[in-house]
Design a protein around this motif. Structure first.
Motif, PDB file in Angstrom:
ATOM      1  N   SER A  66       0.869  -1.225  -0.031  1.00  0.00           N
ATOM      2  CA  SER A  66      -0.075   0.090   0.060  1.00  0.00           C
ATOM      3  C   SER A  66       0.848   1.323  -0.060  1.00  0.00           C
ATOM      4  N   GLY A  67       2.229   1.150   0.202  1.00  0.00           N
ATOM      5  CA  GLY A  67       3.121   2.099   0.310  1.00  0.00           C
ATOM      6  C   GLY A  67       3.074   3.101   1.587  1.00  0.00           C
ATOM      7  N   ALA A  68       2.787   2.486   2.536  1.00  0.00           N
ATOM      8  CA  ALA A  68       2.632   3.060   3.876  1.00  0.00           C
ATOM      9  C   ALA A  68       3.788   2.740   5.012  1.00  0.00           C
ATOM     10  N   ALA A  69       4.645   1.992   4.312  1.00  0.00           N
ATOM     11  CA  ALA A  69       5.768   1.424   5.140  1.00  0.00           C
ATOM     12  C   ALA A  69       6.517   2.500   5.777  1.00  0.00           C
ATOM     13  N   ARG A  70       6.759   3.671   4.955  1.00  0.00           N
ATOM     14  CA  ARG A  70       7.655   4.726   5.589  1.00  0.00           C
ATOM     15  C   ARG A  70       6.748   5.504   6.576  1.00  0.00           C
ATOM     16  N   LYS A  71       5.603   5.765   6.046  1.00  0.00           N
ATOM     17  CA  LYS A  71       4.613   6.233   6.964  1.00  0.00           C
ATOM     18  C   LYS A  71       4.389   5.654   8.637  1.00  0.00           C
ATOM     19  N   PHE A  72       4.613   4.516   8.266  1.00  0.00           N
ATOM     20  CA  PHE A  72       4.247   3.610   9.435  1.00  0.00           C
ATOM     21  C   PHE A  72       5.445   2.768   9.827  1.00  0.00           C
ATOM     22  N   ILE A  73       6.870   3.305   9.945  1.00  0.00           N
ATOM     23  CA  ILE A  73       7.873   2.758  10.008  1.00  0.00           C
ATOM     24  C   ILE A  73       8.032   1.872  11.326  1.00  0.00           C
ATOM     25  N   PHE A  74       7.492   2.364  12.370  1.00  0.00           N
ATOM     26  CA  PHE A  74       7.623   1.575  13.663  1.00  0.00           C
ATOM     27  C   PHE A  74       6.844   0.491  13.636  1.00  0.00           C
ATOM     28  N   LEU A 109       6.979   3.131  20.587  1.00  0.00           N
ATOM     29  CA  LEU A 109       7.357   3.937  19.298  1.00  0.00           C
ATOM     30  C   LEU A 109       6.328   3.867  18.448  1.00  0.00           C
ATOM     31  N   VAL A 110       5.407   3.083  18.256  1.00  0.00           N
ATOM     32  CA  VAL A 110       4.182   3.118  17.648  1.00  0.00           C
ATOM     33  C   VAL A 110       3.329   4.009  17.958  1.00  0.00           C
ATOM     34  N   ILE A 111       2.923   3.976  19.395  1.00  0.00           N
ATOM     35  CA  ILE A 111       2.058   4.779  19.883  1.00  0.00           C
ATOM     36  C   ILE A 111       2.658   6.202  19.646  1.00  0.00           C
ATOM     37  N   TYR A 112       3.897   6.547  19.699  1.00  0.00           N
ATOM     38  CA  TYR A 112       4.400   7.760  19.688  1.00  0.00           C
ATOM     39  C   TYR A 112       4.068   8.448  18.382  1.00  0.00           C
ATOM     40  N   SER A 113       4.381   7.607  17.270  1.00  0.00           N
ATOM     41  CA  SER A 113       4.141   7.716  16.152  1.00  0.00           C
ATOM     42  C   SER A 113       2.734   8.058  15.543  1.00  0.00           C
ATOM     43  N   ILE A 114       1.742   7.156  16.088  1.00  0.00           N
ATOM     44  CA  ILE A 114       0.179   7.371  15.759  1.00  0.00           C
ATOM     45  C   ILE A 114      -0.093   8.836  16.435  1.00  0.00           C
TER      46      ILE A 114
END
Length: 276
Positions: free
Chosen positions: A3-11, A63-68
């Motif tokens: 979907s091309g979202a790997a960079r946006k959701f890198i963590f 880190l995922v929580i932080y990025s979200i």
């Protein structure tokens, strides 16, 4: 990645990679334990693979929580900056508390590692549930919808965190590899992966343009947050000696005063003062 979202959701991508590697490694070790490897050696290998990956998952979950949170609060830069600062402090204090709880006279070596990682995972799960609650309340004011990937990732993490709290509490008192709680945990992970797969398979709706009323607490707190930390302006109070000004500044002041309407005598006094 498709979907091309790997960079946006890198963590999130890193978290999934850790789960994939640890799952494969654990399955290989369990398979080899019945094909020649001594059972105690296989258990030790599985033990360290499991708990190291468990600790990494706890860290990357934070880190995922932080990025979200950063993605959810992107339209309100002031609240985003303030929230990220608060999150860093809360995460640092939580990690310190997890280590402090594990530092007891009766725990050392492997037991200390297990206790510390368990506390860290519980802390990560609690912060994840808090994030899910925040996203549920702020999803509409932030221009998001329940089909947004931000909500989908938060929902999956929240569901996984709820099961992980029960799982971590059980693991601290039991050492049996085969039990009902492990089946429930595996089913929860599979369901979470299905939820994330569904959200990343279908196209994400565009984020709505945010229009907040002037009485909105989001708007007011965002304005307050943006004002915090800014370099304030400075105002000169009292008499200023002419030597503080550069010659060009004095010339600008002289020309400006010459153009000011008013009493000629007053202008003459000003010209004389500036010339002096």
């Amino acid at each position: 990645m498709r979907s091309g979202a790997a960079r946006k959701f890198i963590f999130l991508t890193s978290l999934l990679g850790i789960k994939l590697i640890s799952g494969l490694a654990g399955s290989i070790i369990l398979g080899l334990s019945s094909r020649g490897i001594e059972r105690h050696l296989a258990y030790q290998m599985y033990f360290y693979v499991y708990w190291i990956s468990y600790a990494l998952e706890a860290i990357f979950s934070l880190l995922v929580i932080y990025s979200i949170f950063k993605l959810a609060m992107a339209p309100l830069k002031g609240l985003q900056t303030l929230g990220m600062l608060v999150f860093r402090w809360v995460a640092a204090i939580s990690v310190a508390v997890a280590i402090g709880v594990a530092l007891t006279p009766h725990l050392s070596g492997v037991k200390f590692m297990v206790s510390m990682v368990t506390q860290l995972q519980q802390t990560s799960s609690i912060l994840t549930l808090c994030l899910l609650l925040f996203v549920c309340f702020a999803i509409r004011p932030m221009g998001l919808s329940y089909r947004s990937r931000i909500f989908g990732v938060s929902f999956g993490l929240g569901f996984l965190a709820a099961v992980s709290l029960v799982d971590s509490a059980w693991l601290s008192h039991n050492s049996n590899l085969y039990s009902t709680i492990n089946i429930i945990n595996g089913a929860a992970i599979c369901l979470t992966l299905l939820i994330w797969s569904a959200y990343f398979t279908f196209p994400e709706p565009k984020r709505r343009f945010i229009v907040l009323p002037t009485t909105s607490p989001f708007l007011r707190w965002n304005q307050i947050s943006m004002a915090l930390g800014d370099d304030p302006g400075y105002v000169a109070i009292g008499g200023i000696p002419p030597e503080l000004f550069a010659p060009a500044e004095l010339e600008v002041m002289r020309r400006a005063s010459a153009k000011m309407p008013g009493n000629l005598e007053g202008h003459a006094g000003v010209h004389h003062s500036i010339s002096a």
